[in-house]
Write a protein that holds these residues in place. Structure first.
Motif, mmCIF file in Angstrom:
data_model
loop_
_atom_site.group_PDB
_atom_site.id
_atom_site.type_symbol
_atom_site.label_atom_id
_atom_site.label_comp_id
_atom_site.label_asym_id
_atom_site.label_seq_id
_atom_site.Cartn_x
_atom_site.Cartn_y
_atom_site.Cartn_z
ATOM 1 N N GLN A 255 0.840 -1.187 0.000
ATOM 2 C CA GLN A 255 0.000 0.000 0.000
ATOM 3 C C GLN A 255 0.883 1.248 0.000
ATOM 4 O O GLN A 255 2.107 1.165 -0.017
ATOM 5 N N LEU A 256 0.244 2.410 0.004
ATOM 6 C CA LEU A 256 0.970 3.675 0.028
ATOM 7 C C LEU A 256 0.308 4.604 1.029
ATOM 8 O O LEU A 256 -0.813 4.339 1.494
ATOM 9 N N GLY A 257 1.012 5.662 1.367
ATOM 10 C CA GLY A 257 0.459 6.626 2.311
ATOM 11 C C GLY A 257 1.100 7.980 2.113
ATOM 12 O O GLY A 257 2.128 8.117 1.437
ATOM 13 N N PHE A 258 0.487 8.996 2.716
ATOM 14 C CA PHE A 258 0.986 10.363 2.627
ATOM 15 C C PHE A 258 1.117 10.934 4.036
ATOM 16 O O PHE A 258 0.155 10.886 4.816
ATOM 17 N N ILE A 259 2.285 11.448 4.351
ATOM 18 C CA ILE A 259 2.497 12.118 5.630
ATOM 19 C C ILE A 259 2.400 13.612 5.362
ATOM 20 O O ILE A 259 3.290 14.214 4.754
ATOM 21 N N THR A 260 1.297 14.200 5.825
ATOM 22 C CA THR A 260 0.891 15.543 5.396
ATOM 23 C C THR A 260 1.196 16.591 6.460
ATOM 24 O O THR A 260 0.346 17.426 6.786
ATOM 25 N N SER A 261 2.403 16.572 7.005
ATOM 26 C CA SER A 261 2.757 17.468 8.104
ATOM 27 C C SER A 261 2.541 18.932 7.758
ATOM 28 O O SER A 261 2.231 19.749 8.638
ATOM 29 N N MET A 262 2.725 19.294 6.499
ATOM 30 C CA MET A 262 2.642 20.698 6.104
ATOM 31 C C MET A 262 1.234 21.122 5.679
ATOM 32 O O MET A 262 0.707 22.123 6.146
ATOM 33 N N SER A 263 0.614 20.365 4.786
ATOM 34 C CA SER A 263 -0.658 20.818 4.199
ATOM 35 C C SER A 263 -1.871 20.458 5.049
ATOM 36 O O SER A 263 -2.845 21.216 5.081
ATOM 37 N N GLU A 264 -1.841 19.341 5.727
ATOM 38 C CA GLU A 264 -2.973 18.914 6.565
ATOM 39 C C GLU A 264 -2.417 18.250 7.816
ATOM 40 O O GLU A 264 -2.225 17.032 7.849
ATOM 41 N N HIS A 265 -2.159 19.067 8.832
ATOM 42 C CA HIS A 265 -1.522 18.524 10.043
ATOM 43 C C HIS A 265 -2.416 17.498 10.727
ATOM 44 O O HIS A 265 -3.641 17.497 10.554
ATOM 45 N N PHE A 266 -1.785 16.616 11.483
ATOM 46 C CA PHE A 266 -2.516 15.579 12.226
ATOM 47 C C PHE A 266 -2.239 15.744 13.718
ATOM 48 O O PHE A 266 -2.140 14.768 14.468
ATOM 49 N N CYS A 267 -2.113 17.014 14.151
ATOM 50 C CA CYS A 267 -1.760 17.296 15.547
ATOM 51 C C CYS A 267 -2.805 16.781 16.536
ATOM 52 O O CYS A 267 -2.473 16.418 17.664
ATOM 53 N N GLY A 268 -4.070 16.767 16.112
ATOM 54 C CA GLY A 268 -5.136 16.392 17.034
ATOM 55 C C GLY A 268 -5.026 14.981 17.562
ATOM 56 O O GLY A 268 -5.516 14.688 18.656
ATOM 57 N N SER A 269 -4.366 14.097 16.802
ATOM 58 C CA SER A 269 -4.229 12.701 17.242
ATOM 59 C C SER A 269 -2.781 12.340 17.574
ATOM 60 O O SER A 269 -2.450 11.168 17.688
ATOM 61 N N GLY A 311 6.104 15.388 32.830
ATOM 62 C CA GLY A 311 4.683 15.739 32.857
ATOM 63 C C GLY A 311 4.449 17.214 32.579
ATOM 64 O O GLY A 311 3.497 17.585 31.882
ATOM 65 N N ALA A 312 5.331 18.064 33.112
ATOM 66 C CA ALA A 312 5.194 19.504 32.870
ATOM 67 C C ALA A 312 5.412 19.827 31.401
ATOM 68 O O ALA A 312 4.702 20.655 30.819
ATOM 69 N N ALA A 313 6.404 19.168 30.782
ATOM 70 C CA ALA A 313 6.685 19.410 29.359
ATOM 71 C C ALA A 313 5.517 18.940 28.490
ATOM 72 O O ALA A 313 5.081 19.642 27.569
ATOM 73 N N VAL A 314 5.012 17.748 28.779
ATOM 74 C CA VAL A 314 3.872 17.229 28.016
ATOM 75 C C VAL A 314 2.654 18.123 28.229
ATOM 76 O O VAL A 314 1.895 18.417 27.302
ATOM 77 N N GLY A 315 2.492 18.592 29.462
ATOM 78 C CA GLY A 315 1.334 19.425 29.784
ATOM 79 C C GLY A 315 1.293 20.734 29.028
ATOM 80 O O GLY A 315 0.216 21.299 28.800
ATOM 81 N N ARG A 316 2.455 21.249 28.629
ATOM 82 C CA ARG A 316 2.454 22.525 27.912
ATOM 83 C C ARG A 316 2.479 22.347 26.390
ATOM 84 O O ARG A 316 2.640 23.317 25.652
ATOM 85 N N LYS A 317 2.336 21.109 25.923
ATOM 86 C CA LYS A 317 2.287 20.879 24.473
ATOM 87 C C LYS A 317 1.114 21.625 23.874
ATOM 88 O O LYS A 317 -0.004 21.587 24.389
ATOM 89 N N LYS A 318 1.369 22.303 22.770
ATOM 90 C CA LYS A 318 0.333 23.115 22.143
ATOM 91 C C LYS A 318 -0.669 22.252 21.377
ATOM 92 O O LYS A 318 -0.391 21.102 21.039
ATOM 93 N N LYS A 319 -1.802 22.852 21.086
ATOM 94 C CA LYS A 319 -2.861 22.118 20.391
ATOM 95 C C LYS A 319 -2.409 21.686 19.010
ATOM 96 O O LYS A 319 -2.723 20.586 18.550
ATOM 97 N N GLN A 320 -1.649 22.534 18.335
ATOM 98 C CA GLN A 320 -1.143 22.193 17.011
ATOM 99 C C GLN A 320 0.073 23.043 16.705
ATOM 100 O O GLN A 320 0.320 24.038 17.382
ATOM 101 N N HIS A 321 0.839 22.622 15.697
ATOM 102 C CA HIS A 321 2.023 23.404 15.350
ATOM 103 C C HIS A 321 1.617 24.657 14.576
ATOM 104 O O HIS A 321 0.452 24.871 14.237
ATOM 105 N N ALA A 322 2.593 25.499 14.276
ATOM 106 C CA ALA A 322 2.314 26.861 13.835
ATOM 107 C C ALA A 322 1.911 26.999 12.368
ATOM 108 O O ALA A 322 1.549 28.076 11.934
ATOM 109 N N GLY A 323 1.976 25.936 11.589
ATOM 110 C CA GLY A 323 1.684 26.044 10.157
ATOM 111 C C GLY A 323 2.955 26.227 9.348
ATOM 112 O O GLY A 323 3.965 26.703 9.840
ATOM 113 N N MET A 324 2.896 25.849 8.073
ATOM 114 C CA MET A 324 4.130 25.720 7.289
ATOM 115 C C MET A 324 4.901 27.023 7.161
ATOM 116 O O MET A 324 6.127 27.039 7.209
ATOM 117 N N PHE A 325 4.218 28.154 7.008
ATOM 118 C CA PHE A 325 4.947 29.394 6.776
ATOM 119 C C PHE A 325 5.601 29.897 8.061
ATOM 120 O O PHE A 325 6.725 30.402 8.046
#
Length: 546
Positions: A255-269, A311-325
């Motif tokens: 099979q094949l797959g696409f890792i879309t870190s830039m165009s469609e982030h998967f931060c939520g999961s 735990g403190a480091a994990v606790g401050r993880k942001k909801k998502q990264h800043a976007g490609m630009f």
């Protein structure tokens, strides 16, 4: 910072669960910064400055951290680099990881150059998942992209992995416009008869790889191209936390797959954490915030203390990264040094020193109040010494004390300080909502680092090997204040009072720095020695009222 592990109550460790309820059960560990290739998207053209070997995690330190993470719920560990298979003790590390109860998957991401030779031993040691990096099927282009020869070695490694029963064998391909986007169909064709999972990765920005938006081929563009060849391309099932959007051509074995870190982030999961080769914890690949677990380990931190820091480091993880630009403008390590803040130790130390100097020259603004106890002219000083200054010579000039004749004894010192910060800054700090991150965790680590740097900051202070240094923080809600306490221990010829006091000073200054964007009405006060033991002049214990 007061989380506790209650495995009989909680379904997953609180230390590895962030504020968005993401559970981090997947740990990527970089074994080395070195690599035998020089891929253009990974390695800056001018190369990188490698971390000194003494600053890298030892096998024992790495395994200790792995045991801690697995105990808290990590069930998958991926070993990365640089190139992990060039580390001499890689087989020993894998064999020891395989002994960890609860660890289901040991994966390795490799460039494949040494794979054929090592694969039988890797499988025997316990590797059950392989990712092999390959960005082109054209030998000459391989040499151009990697700046090295070796295409046929990588292909041989892929065939060997299939032969030895790995199913699927994952092939990672970074797609770059003008280099290899014309090979998408060729890569997918490999999956027709082979159990390959080819994953096309969007080109990502890291320091030194000269990322350009025009070079990035988006997931949607790649998918459209492949659908022109295979209109019946269909989605393939996958796990919720998978990074790749999976597809297959009906009738194809792989099979094949696409890792879309830039165009469609998967931060939520996202369920991934990273430990770099020099022992820094990164909670996000595209974040420049790092916490040095290595420094904590070497400062004698207990497992409970390490868990609070993690735990403190994990606790401050942001909801998502800043976007490609925004990512492309952000300071981050070169990809090869990430392996798949607190800042780095040197940068953090430099910024702390700059802030300390700033406060020294602008005392009223900082509210830095270092109280020196008044002593009666006829009485002895705090620790029973005479009033004669020991750091001056007969002419009154500064002079370092000669401690060569003193006995080597076990010595301890405890100091404390107070930061009064007002309700707004205090409440944001407690809720871990400060823009700079978790102030309490950073201050604790800064204090430990400060203790180790006391002799560099204070000209006549003797450099001492610390047996242990710890910093604790107490919250005073009614006063909107923080009490910082530091304890230092050594076995040597002179005491560690200055190390404990420096730890408190640096930790309190760090709290100020982390909170100053919210309020400058922050008062640092009551930095003082609480106790010292050991040494020929006897012990000292400050009375509770002084």
């Amino acid at each position: 910072i007061h989380r506790r592990v209650l495995k009989d109550v909680l379904p997953f460790s609180a230390f590895l669960t962030d504020s968005f309820e993401r559970r981090h059960n997947y740990l990527r560990i970089s074994l080395t910064e070195k690599c035998n290739l020089r891929c253009q998207y990974c390695m800056p053209q001018e190369g990188v400055t490698l971390t000194p070997r003494s600053h890298l995690l030892t096998a024992e330190e790495l395994l200790m951290l792995a045991r801690l993470f697995v105990r808290e719920g990590v069930n998958k560990i991926r070993l990365t680099g640089g190139e992990p298979l060039i580390r001499p003790d890689v087989l020993h590390i894998i064999a020891e990881l395989r002994k960890l109860e609860g660890l289901k998957t040991i994966a390795v991401t490799t460039n494949g150059m040494n794979l054929t030779r090592l694969l039988p031993s890797l499988k025997k040691a316990g590797v059950n998942l392989l990712n092999i990096s390959l960005d082109t099927l054209v030998p000459a282009k391989f040499e151009f992209i990697t700046r090295r020869k070796g295409f046929h070695k990588v292909m041989e490694g892929i065939e060997k992995a299939i032969e030895m029963g790995y199913n699927p064998v994952k092939v990672n391909c970074v797609v770059m416009r003008g280099l290899n986007e014309d090979e998408l169909i060729d890569f997918v064709s490999l999956t027709e008869r082979k159990p390959l999972d080819v994953r096309f990765i969007e080109y990502m920005p890291f320091d030194g790889n000269r990322w350009n938006f025009k070079m990035m081929v988006s997931y949607q563009e790649m998918l459209d191209c492949l659908k022109q060849k295979w209109p019946n391309l269909e989605p393939a099932p996958g796990e919720e936390t998978d990074t790749a959007k999976a597809f297959r051509v009906p009738g194809f074995r792989g099979q094949l797959g696409f890792i879309t870190s830039m165009s469609e982030h998967f931060c939520g999961s996202c369920n991934r954490l990273r430990i770099t080769a020099d022992g820094n914890l990164k909670v996000c690949l595209f974040g420049n915030s790092e916490v040095s677990l290595r420094d904590c380990l070497r400062s004698g931190a207990t497992e409970e203390e390490l868990l609070h820091i993690i735990g403190a480091a994990v606790g401050r993880k942001k909801k998502q990264h800043a976007g490609m630009f925004n990512i492309s403008q952000m300071k981050n390590r070169p990809m090869i040094l990430i392996g798949g803040a607190l800042l780095s130790t040197t940068k953090f130390r430099d910024s702390t020193l700059q802030f300390a100097r700033h406060c020294h020259s602008k005392t009223p603004e900082c509210g830095f109040d270092l109280k020196i106890p008044h002593t009666d002219a006829q009485s002895s000083s705090l620790d029973g010494t005479s009033e004669q200054l020991t750091h001056t010579d007969a002419q009154g000039k500064a002079s370092m004390v000669n401690v060569g004749s003193k006995a080597v004894t076990s010595r301890t010192a405890m100091a404390c300080g107070k930061v009064i910060m007002g309700p707004k800054a205090f409440n944001l700090m407690c809720a871990n909502q400060l823009a700079k991150g978790d102030a309490l965790a950073v201050a604790q680590l800064a204090g430990i680092m400060g203790a180790k740097q006391a002799s560099s900051l204070i000209p006549l202070c003797h450099p001492l090997p610390l047996d242990h240094a710890s910093v604790s923080i107490e919250l005073l809600e009614e006063e909107h204040a923080v009490i910082v306490k530091a304890t230092c221990q050594t076995t040597g010829r002179t005491g560690v009072e200055m190390e404990a006091l420096t730890a408190v000073a640096v930790a309190t200054l760090t709290l100020y720095d982390m909170c100053k964007a919210v309020s400058h009405d922050i008062h640092i006060t009551d930095i003082k020695l609480l106790s010292k033991t050991g040494g020929q002049r006897g012990d000292f214990h400050r009375s509770p009222d002084s």
